[in-house]
Design an enzyme around this catalytic site. Structure first.
Site, mmCIF file in Angstrom:
data_model
loop_
_atom_site.group_PDB
_atom_site.id
_atom_site.type_symbol
_atom_site.label_atom_id
_atom_site.label_comp_id
_atom_site.label_asym_id
_atom_site.label_seq_id
_atom_site.Cartn_x
_atom_site.Cartn_y
_atom_site.Cartn_z
ATOM 1 N N CYS A 1 0.798 -1.238 0.000
ATOM 2 C CA CYS A 1 0.000 0.000 0.000
ATOM 3 C C CYS A 1 0.824 1.279 0.000
ATOM 4 O O CYS A 1 0.686 2.096 -0.914
ATOM 5 C CB CYS A 1 -0.926 0.026 1.198
ATOM 6 S SG CYS A 1 -2.249 -1.165 1.050
HETATM 7 C C1 UDX Z 1 -0.728 -0.148 5.561
HETATM 8 C C2 UDX Z 1 -1.702 0.711 6.376
HETATM 9 O O1 UDX Z 1 -1.341 0.659 7.764
HETATM 10 C C3 UDX Z 1 -3.134 0.281 6.167
HETATM 11 O O2 UDX Z 1 -4.014 1.163 6.848
HETATM 12 C C4 UDX Z 1 -3.422 0.301 4.679
HETATM 13 O O3 UDX Z 1 -4.735 -0.132 4.426
HETATM 14 C C5 UDX Z 1 -2.432 -0.561 3.903
HETATM 15 O O4 UDX Z 1 -1.104 -0.132 4.195
HETATM 16 P P1 UDX Z 1 0.425 -2.523 5.795
HETATM 17 O O5 UDX Z 1 1.110 -2.197 4.509
HETATM 18 O O6 UDX Z 1 -0.170 -3.852 5.969
HETATM 19 O O7 UDX Z 1 -0.748 -1.468 6.063
HETATM 20 O O8 UDX Z 1 1.501 -2.372 6.949
HETATM 21 P P2 UDX Z 1 1.876 -1.385 8.146
HETATM 22 O O9 UDX Z 1 1.802 -2.143 9.406
HETATM 23 O O10 UDX Z 1 1.128 -0.123 8.091
HETATM 24 O O11 UDX Z 1 3.421 -1.130 7.816
HETATM 25 C C6 UDX Z 1 3.850 -0.653 6.555
HETATM 26 C C7 UDX Z 1 5.346 -0.542 6.502
HETATM 27 O O12 UDX Z 1 5.795 0.543 7.295
HETATM 28 C C8 UDX Z 1 6.115 -1.768 7.007
HETATM 29 O O13 UDX Z 1 7.190 -2.025 6.128
HETATM 30 C C9 UDX Z 1 6.610 -1.347 8.373
HETATM 31 O O14 UDX Z 1 7.781 -2.028 8.753
HETATM 32 C C10 UDX Z 1 6.857 0.138 8.150
HETATM 33 N N1 UDX Z 1 6.800 0.952 9.383
HETATM 34 C C11 UDX Z 1 5.633 1.042 10.084
HETATM 35 C C12 UDX Z 1 7.911 1.663 9.782
HETATM 36 O O15 UDX Z 1 8.980 1.613 9.161
HETATM 37 N N2 UDX Z 1 7.815 2.431 10.909
HETATM 38 C C13 UDX Z 1 6.672 2.552 11.637
HETATM 39 O O16 UDX Z 1 6.667 3.294 12.636
HETATM 40 C C14 UDX Z 1 5.543 1.826 11.203
#
Ligand code: UDX
Length: 422
Positions: free
Chosen positions: A259
């Site tokens: 996403c």
């Molecule tokens: C995300 C959104 O959270 C969700 O609302 C949307 O519908 C789809 O995209 P997702 O891709 O499943 O969901 O994962 P998420 O848990 O949000 O993490 C995304 C990425 O960001 C991961 O690679 C994670 O490691 C990274 N991340 C997350 C960080 O690097 N730092 C953070 O503080 C949080």
């Protein structure tokens, strides 16, 4: 109600399970026969905690999957097909178009079509609606139309679907909005009713904001590094401000997944087409591209020349608890390591088969222990629980741990992480 869900990826599958659990009659349609067979056996085609249990509970009862669009008797049809990025970053609409065409052929008066796929603002009204009208010979209004984005996280898809912060209903007509509001009422979540375009934009703006928060934390991390102070201490203080909140402020290897990268790219492409240069969003991606490369720079700075070094990359999925490798930062890390002549050993609890398709010629270990045993350096890209419990000090060959997720704390082995100035 009789509901159809088109597409059985994360969004479609969890939507189907949600409404099946509410007692509705759900038909899941997917062009992929293998997926359909898997679902009909009561097995989830994706690794998602809780999905198998719910599937087993409902399959063959009020839920079934099929490859054909037998949707004539459905009251509501949810479009949940993928909208991946094209090479130029803009949104690929071919799956959306073919689904709309197939639905249009079966559309009858009173039926409701809901776009749940993430689509750039304007897509539902300018692309889906005309196809539905052309194929059905009906006018929008005679059939219902809405855009209803999802906000679920992979790995927590079932939890998020059943516990949403809000339900956004972008409605073409009031009857459709009323019916969807009723459908979602058992969730007891706040419901926001908007126009279709606003609903589409809420999804993009939410993802772009969360991605911006992460890149912001990473930018501050890179400044903290030069000051020799810890960005996690800084962000703890920053996140205590209720206007900011502590979530999505974890600096590290950056964001991957299906996403954030795709949606930010699509929003950039949309903005440019509209004649606006979205500088902030472009920099969000630039920082995100730099972070995994920076991890390799840190490895090099603290170990020396990486040529011939044995480097174990732990966590190949884009984050823990998923086998999804889309836009995983591990791919950039591995590329950078290979460029420097390192010998890479990959390990992931779930994503190894998928990653192997991207990098067939690196080595893969059958367990974390095997990966680390022969390694000079460990780079942690995804913070799987399994890695947190490892004792890295117990490996005599290991000289350096580079932690992209602030997840472990070895004592003997040299430890380096982003945003501290190690
Ligand atoms: C995300 C959104 O959270 C969700 O609302 C949307 O519908 C789809 O995209 P997702 O891709 O499943 O969901 O994962 P998420 O848990 O949000 O993490 C995304 C990425 O960001 C991961 O690679 C994670 O490691 C990274 N991340 C997350 C960080 O690097 N730092 C953070 O503080 C949080």
């Amino acid at each position: 109600m009789k509901i159809a869900v088109i597409g059985t990826g994360y969004v479609g599958l969890t939507t189907a399970l949600l409404f099946a659990e509410f007692g509705h009659d759900v038909l899941a349609v997917d062009v992929d026969e293998e997926k359909v067979n898997t679902i009909n056996k009561g097995e989830s085609p994706i690794y998602e905690p809780g999905a198998d249990e719910l599937l087993k509970k409902h399959i063959g009862k009020n839920l079934r999957a099929t490859t054909s669009y037998d949707i004539e008797d459905r009251d509501i049809v949810f479009i949940c097909v993928g909208t991946p990025s094209k090479p130029d970053g803009s949104m690929e609409t071919k799956y959306l178009e073919s689904a709309s065409e197939a639905i249009g052929e079966k559309l009858r008066k009173g039926m409701i079509v809901v776009v749940k796929s993430t689509v750039v603002p304007g897509t539902t009204e300018n692309l889906v609606l005309p196809i539905l009208e052309r194929k059905s010979g009906l006018k929008a209004g005679e059939f219902g139309l809405a855009m209803n984005p999802e906000f679920l996280r992979e790995g927590l898809a079932i939890y998020d679907t059943f516990h949403p912060d809000r339900i956004v209903i972008g409605e073409f007509d009031k009857r459709t909005g009323d019916i969807l509001e009723e459908l979602y009422r058992p969730l007891e979540a706040p419901i926001l009713r908007t126009s279709i375009k606003v609903a589409e934009m809420i999804k993009y703006a939410s993802n772009a904001f969360l991605a911006t928060k992460i890149s912001f934390a990473n930018e501050i991390a890179n400044i903290c590094e030069r000051l020799g102070i810890d960005v996690y201490e800084v962000m703890k203080g920053v996140g205590m401000d209720h206007r900011i909140s502590p979530h999505f402020l974890n600096a590290g290897a950056g964001f991957g997944g299906s996403c954030f990268p795709k949606d930010v790219k699509a929003l950039i492409s949309l903005a440019k087409n509209l004649g606006y240069e979205p500088h902030l969003l472009e920099d969000v991606l630039k920082i995100n591209d730099y972070q995994p490369r920076h991890l390799v720079e840190l490895a090099e700075a603290h170990y020396g020349d990486l040529k011939g070094a044995k480097v174990a990359v732990l966590g190949l999925s884009f984050k823990p608890d998923t086998d999804d490798i889309r836009e995983t930062r591990a791919a950039i890390i591995v590329e950078e390591l290979l460029k420097r002549g390192a010998e890479v050993i990959g390990y992931d609890p779930k994503a190894m088969a998928n990653f192997r398709k991207l990098f067939p010629s690196i080595k893969y270990a059958s367990g974390a222990d095997e990966a680390v045993k022969n390694a000079d350096i460990v780079i942690i890209q995804a913070d799987w629980e399994e890695f947190k419990n490892m004792n890295f000090d117990a490996y005599p060959n290991l000289k350096l741990v580079v932690d992209g997720r602030r997840t472990v704390k070895p004592e003997r082995v040299k430890y380096v992480t982003i945003g501290r100035g190690d």
